[in-house]
Scaffold this motif. Structure first.
Motif, mmCIF file in Angstrom:
data_model
loop_
_atom_site.group_PDB
_atom_site.id
_atom_site.type_symbol
_atom_site.label_atom_id
_atom_site.label_comp_id
_atom_site.label_asym_id
_atom_site.label_seq_id
_atom_site.Cartn_x
_atom_site.Cartn_y
_atom_site.Cartn_z
ATOM 1 N N VAL A 1 -8.031 0.468 4.645
ATOM 2 C CA VAL A 1 -7.114 -0.648 4.888
ATOM 3 C C VAL A 1 -7.896 -1.953 4.988
ATOM 4 C CG1 VAL A 1 -5.461 -1.637 6.515
ATOM 5 C CG2 VAL A 1 -5.346 0.803 5.951
ATOM 6 N N LEU B 1 4.094 -1.256 3.483
ATOM 7 C CA LEU B 1 3.440 0.052 3.536
ATOM 8 C C LEU B 1 4.471 1.132 3.236
ATOM 9 C CD1 LEU B 1 1.208 2.128 4.234
ATOM 10 C CD2 LEU B 1 1.956 1.942 6.633
ATOM 11 N N MET C 1 0.869 -1.174 0.000
ATOM 12 C CA MET C 1 0.000 0.000 0.000
ATOM 13 C C MET C 1 0.905 1.223 0.000
ATOM 14 S SD MET C 1 -2.934 1.266 2.733
ATOM 15 C CE MET C 1 -4.315 0.453 1.897
ATOM 16 N N SER D 1 -3.026 1.438 11.493
ATOM 17 C CA SER D 1 -4.029 0.553 10.912
ATOM 18 C C SER D 1 -3.395 -0.641 10.212
ATOM 19 C CB SER D 1 -4.902 1.334 9.926
ATOM 20 O OG SER D 1 -5.921 0.520 9.401
ATOM 21 N N VAL D 2 -2.376 -0.383 9.394
ATOM 22 C CA VAL D 2 -1.750 -1.465 8.636
ATOM 23 C C VAL D 2 -0.968 -2.406 9.549
ATOM 24 C CG1 VAL D 2 -0.053 -2.022 6.850
ATOM 25 C CG2 VAL D 2 -1.675 -0.152 6.486
ATOM 26 N N VAL E 1 -2.215 5.713 9.304
ATOM 27 C CA VAL E 1 -2.069 4.635 8.318
ATOM 28 C C VAL E 1 -1.179 3.525 8.871
ATOM 29 C CG1 VAL E 1 -1.345 4.047 5.978
ATOM 30 C CG2 VAL E 1 -2.431 6.257 6.414
ATOM 31 N N GLU F 1 -7.546 -5.142 2.341
ATOM 32 C CA GLU F 1 -7.186 -6.505 2.740
ATOM 33 C C GLU F 1 -8.263 -7.511 2.335
ATOM 34 O OE1 GLU F 1 -5.238 -7.458 6.266
ATOM 35 O OE2 GLU F 1 -3.534 -6.254 5.601
#
Length: 251
Positions: free
Chosen positions: A65, A78, A12, A115-116, A112, A69
């Motif tokens: 996110v 990322l 991502m 979250s990832v 970000v 997925e």
């Protein structure tokens, strides 16, 4: 890094519509990665895996996110490349501009990455690369708010790296110097070539050195380092910051 030991991991990239983010997206794809390309610029939807995303909206980040997925697969790489710059002396920088830079350049990286990597932790694998700036390591005249936000994003990424190392997740930073991107040229409207020449020679009156290697970086120069840090070739590197600036910061 490899996912399941065979095919390159799904990646991502934020800020994927232009500049370093676009270069990183293209280069990761050329190396076999499927890339979820995120940007607040709606033109990103022209990309088959493009997602319109404002990284300052934590709820939107979590939804994007989770959807990526479900739709594409587990994210193994990322790249935080979203960023904005509002130039001007600090005493003339508005509250709104200062807050906007931190919202995108620092808080966006936090949202970000949180979250990832929450998902990466469950898989005990992953690589995060944040694109910061050499301005975060060397004081700069006229871009102090940007420099501070990038210094914060770099340190934040290293702190993520310390906390996530036990879960097999590496977090590193690429800090470019002057790079020939739309953001860079926007600092000198109408005279981008003069901006390039100015960056190479430096501005002694503003305590800014030139670039020892004698040229402004191309976005691909930065993307190559991003791809290296994301790859298995950097398997024993974490919490590191590489200054990719042609020697401008004398590091």
């Amino acid at each position: 890094m490899k996912h399941n030991g065979s095919t390159p991991a799904i990646a991502m990239v934020t800020g994927a519509a232009s500049g370093i983010g676009a270069a990183a997206t293209a280069m990761l794809r050329s190396r076999g990665h499927r890339v979820v390309a995120c940007d607040r610029d709606t033109r990103i939807t022209d990309d088959p895996d493009g997602v319109v995303l404002d990284v300052t909206d934590a709820g939107a980040v979590e939804r994007a996110v989770a959807d990526a997925e479900r739709r594409v697969g587990p994210i193994g790489v990322l790249v935080n490349a979203a960023g904005i710059l509002r130039a001007g002396p600090l005493n003339q920088t508005s509250d709104a501009d200062f807050a906007a830079m931190f919202a995108v350049n620092t808080t966006g990286v936090f949202a970000v990455t949180r979250s990832v990597t929450t998902r990466m932790r469950q898989r005990r694998a992953g690589s995060v690369v944040t694109v910061a700036s050499n301005a975060g390591g060397v004081p700069r005249h006229g871009i102090g708010g940007y420099a501070a936000s990038k210094a914060a994003s770099a340190h934040l990424t290293k702190c993520f790296g310390l906390e996530l190392a036990e879960h097999g997740i590496r977090c590193n930073v690429v800090s470019p110097g002057s790079t020939d991107t739309p953001m860079f040229r926007s600092l000198w409207p109408g005279d981008g070539d003069a901006a390039v020449a100015d960056a190479v020679t430096g501005q002694p009156e503003r305590f800014r050195l030139g670039i020892p290697l004698g040229r402004v970086a191309d976005p691909d120069d930065i993307a190559r380092v991003v791809c290296f840090l994301a790859s298995a070739e950097a398997a024993h590197l974490t919490m590191q910051e590489l200054f990719v600036d042609g020697g401008a910061s004398l590091r």
